[in-house]
Design an enzyme around this catalytic site. Structure first.
Site, short mmCIF file in Angstrom:
data_model
loop_
_atom_site.label_atom_id
_atom_site.label_comp_id
_atom_site.label_asym_id
_atom_site.label_seq_id
_atom_site.Cartn_x
_atom_site.Cartn_y
_atom_site.Cartn_z
N HIS A 1 4.18 2.66 12.65
CA HIS A 1 3.52 1.41 13.00
C HIS A 1 4.52 0.26 12.79
O HIS A 1 5.58 0.44 12.19
CB HIS A 1 2.30 1.16 12.09
CG HIS A 1 2.68 0.95 10.65
ND1 HIS A 1 3.04 1.98 9.81
CD2 HIS A 1 2.81 -0.19 9.92
CE1 HIS A 1 3.34 1.49 8.61
NE2 HIS A 1 3.22 0.18 8.65
N ASP B 1 4.28 -3.90 11.37
CA ASP B 1 3.34 -4.71 10.60
C ASP B 1 2.92 -5.94 11.40
O ASP B 1 3.77 -6.64 11.96
CB ASP B 1 3.97 -5.15 9.27
CG ASP B 1 4.20 -3.97 8.32
OD1 ASP B 1 3.65 -2.88 8.59
OD2 ASP B 1 4.92 -4.14 7.33
N ARG C 1 3.01 9.53 -4.34
CA ARG C 1 3.88 8.36 -4.22
C ARG C 1 3.02 7.10 -4.22
O ARG C 1 1.92 7.10 -3.66
CB ARG C 1 4.66 8.45 -2.90
CG ARG C 1 5.48 7.21 -2.57
CD ARG C 1 6.29 7.44 -1.30
NE ARG C 1 7.17 6.32 -1.01
CZ ARG C 1 6.83 5.31 -0.24
NH1 ARG C 1 5.64 5.27 0.35
NH2 ARG C 1 7.68 4.31 -0.02
N HIS D 1 8.04 1.77 11.53
CA HIS D 1 8.32 2.54 10.31
C HIS D 1 7.14 3.44 9.99
O HIS D 1 6.05 3.27 10.55
CB HIS D 1 8.65 1.60 9.15
CG HIS D 1 7.63 0.53 8.88
ND1 HIS D 1 7.47 -0.57 9.68
CD2 HIS D 1 6.70 0.42 7.91
CE1 HIS D 1 6.52 -1.34 9.21
NE2 HIS D 1 6.00 -0.76 8.12
O1 LIG Z 1 4.47 2.76 1.51
C1 LIG Z 1 5.43 2.39 2.18
O2 LIG Z 1 6.59 2.65 1.89
C2 LIG Z 1 5.21 1.62 3.45
C3 LIG Z 1 3.89 0.93 3.51
C4 LIG Z 1 3.68 0.23 4.80
O3 LIG Z 1 4.44 0.34 5.73
C5 LIG Z 1 2.49 -0.60 4.97
O4 LIG Z 1 1.62 -0.64 4.06
O5 LIG Z 1 2.38 -1.24 6.05
FE LIG Z 2 4.10 -1.18 7.24
#
Ligand SMILES: O=C(O)CCC(=O)C(=O)O
Ligand SMILES: [Fe+2]
Length: 413
Positions: free
Chosen positions: A200, A202, A266, A256
């Site tokens: 996605h 952001d 994690r 990403h």
């Molecule tokens: O957890 C991560 O490393 C990325 C989180 C992410 O991309 C998001 O919350 O939009």
């Molecule tokens: Fe993100």
């Protein structure tokens, strides 16, 4: 009582319907992913002499332009605050599953992907999505205050580098519109590559991410997925869709994702610098590559997209639609879109005309007489090669400004 959301149970049918451990090469995660360091920027130089400050700001702008992602150290948020955040995060995630819905405001707790119709659309994670206004009374407040001011500072530096001494971010990004997302990715033992968080971009101006040392974050660089090597001292910054639009495509909102780990859980926490729904996003320079749009309009488009395709990104419809046509030869994120569209054209129909017209549109943007009006090479490559926000923004908001008058931009939208 079990703290984990019932991911296995709920998505049993998706596992049953999916060929697991496929050797099919259209799965991007079977492609070897190289681990890379992101650009690392030491923010302590912002309080040194003018030359150091200038250099530091230039590095920030360059990383936003070339990578869309970078890391910062000496960012002003102490290890102690980050530890406290982590403790609070573990506490809220370790409570019984049923109680999680009672934290923060309604709808804050989310898990899995309710709209998923295939394993590829499933995010193996849970999250608290908390507006900043809900954080003021929690133990995360000191972190939230610091991270919000860091985000404002970075946004101003990025704007300043484009020649805009802007108070726009301060005026439009309010505590009620910005939020903190606490993410937890449970281990995923299933013998298949399941995303922790699907690919996605952001939908914000910029994101500040604090991740633990487990790793799993990946992003697209030069048309390839790379894995980000965690750095315990660094926060990760990424450009969101609105900065890309505001900067007229100079800064890049890069796709990403997070991949799961077979045995380790994690945690990550992300702060999103978002405008209020009424804010109109307009490019800071002319001629504008994007037409004006409000945050509300954009969110609506994203939601429609997710409902229709299971993804924010419209390009995925080409890659993931079930079809009797032969499989496309490589991962959609690895393959240049033009290749796919021509392949579909040659197969005789059902090709996405809007995609083809958009490729023509991009080509025309790149050959305008005035070089200043052409997109940066990196933007053009990103447009052509990845499922980036640029593609999405261009798909829905590209306007005909700067194009030869015989070409109607509307046909591309
Ligand atoms: O957890 C991560 O490393 C990325 C989180 C992410 O991309 C998001 O919350 O939009
Ligand atoms: Fe993100």
């Amino acid at each position: 009582m079990d703290p984990d959301p019932p991911l296995h149970e709920t998505y049993k049918a998706l596992f049953a319907n999916t060929k697991i451990s496929s050797t099919d090469d259209d799965d991007r995660r079977l492609v070897t992913v190289e681990e890379r360091e992101l650009p690392l920027i030491d923010l302590s130089r912002l309080s040194l002499n003018e030359a150091e400050q200038k250099q530091c700001k230039e590095e920030i702008a360059r990383a936003g332009h070339e990578w869309g992602f970078f890391q910062v150290i000496n960012h002003g948020i102490s290890m102690e605050l980050l530890e406290k955040l982590r403790e609070e995060q573990v506490r809220v995630f370790k409570q019984p599953f049923r109680n999680k819905f009672l934290n923060f405001s309604d709808g804050s707790y989310r898990w899995g992907t309710p709209t998923a119709t295939s394993l590829r659309q499933l995010s193996w994670s849970e999250a608290f999505h908390i507006p900043m206004t809900d954080i003021s009374s929690s133990s995360m407040e000191p972190f939230a205050t610091k991270v919000a001011s860091l985000a404002q500072k970075l946004a101003e530096i990025l704007a300043d580098k484009l020649g805009h001494n802007s108070t726009f971010f301060q005026q439009s990004c309010l505590p009620s519109s910005c939020y903190l997302r606490l993410n937890r990715y449970p281990p995923c033992l299933i013998p298949s590559d399941i995303y922790g968080l699907m690919p996605h971009t952001d939908s914000d101006f910029l994101t500040i991410l604090n991740q633990d040392q487990v790793g799993g974050l990946q992003l697209v660089k030069d048309g390839k997925w790379i894995a980000v090597k965690p750095n315990p001292e660094a926060l990760i910054i990424n450009i969101g869709d609105f900065f890309q639009a505001w900067s007229n495509g100079f800064y890049n909102s890069v796709e990403h994702c997070v991949v799961t780990h077979p045995t380790k859980e994690r945690f990550s926490a992300a702060y999103f610098l978002c405008p209020s729904y009424e804010t109109v996003i307009e490019s800071c320079s002319q001629p504008s590559v994007y037409s004006k749009f409000s945050f509300r309009e954009y969110k609506q488009k994203v939601q429609e997209d997710v409902q229709r395709y299971g993804y924010k990104n419209t390009h995925q419809k080409v890659c993931f639609q079930t079809s009797s046509r032969p499989k496309l030869k490589a991962s959609c994120t690895e393959t240049c879109g033009t290749e796919q569209e021509w392949l579909l054209w040659n197969e005789g129909g059902n090709f996405p005309i809007d995609e083809l017209l958009r490729w023509v549109h991009i080509a025309l943007l790149c050959v305008q007489d005035d070089p200043a009006l052409r997109p940066a090479v990196s933007s053009a490559i990103l447009l052509l090669r990845t499922n980036s926000a640029a593609r999405f923004l261009h798909m829905i908001y590209l306007q005909p400004s700067g194009l030869p008058s015989s070409f109607s931009g509307n046909t591309c939208i």
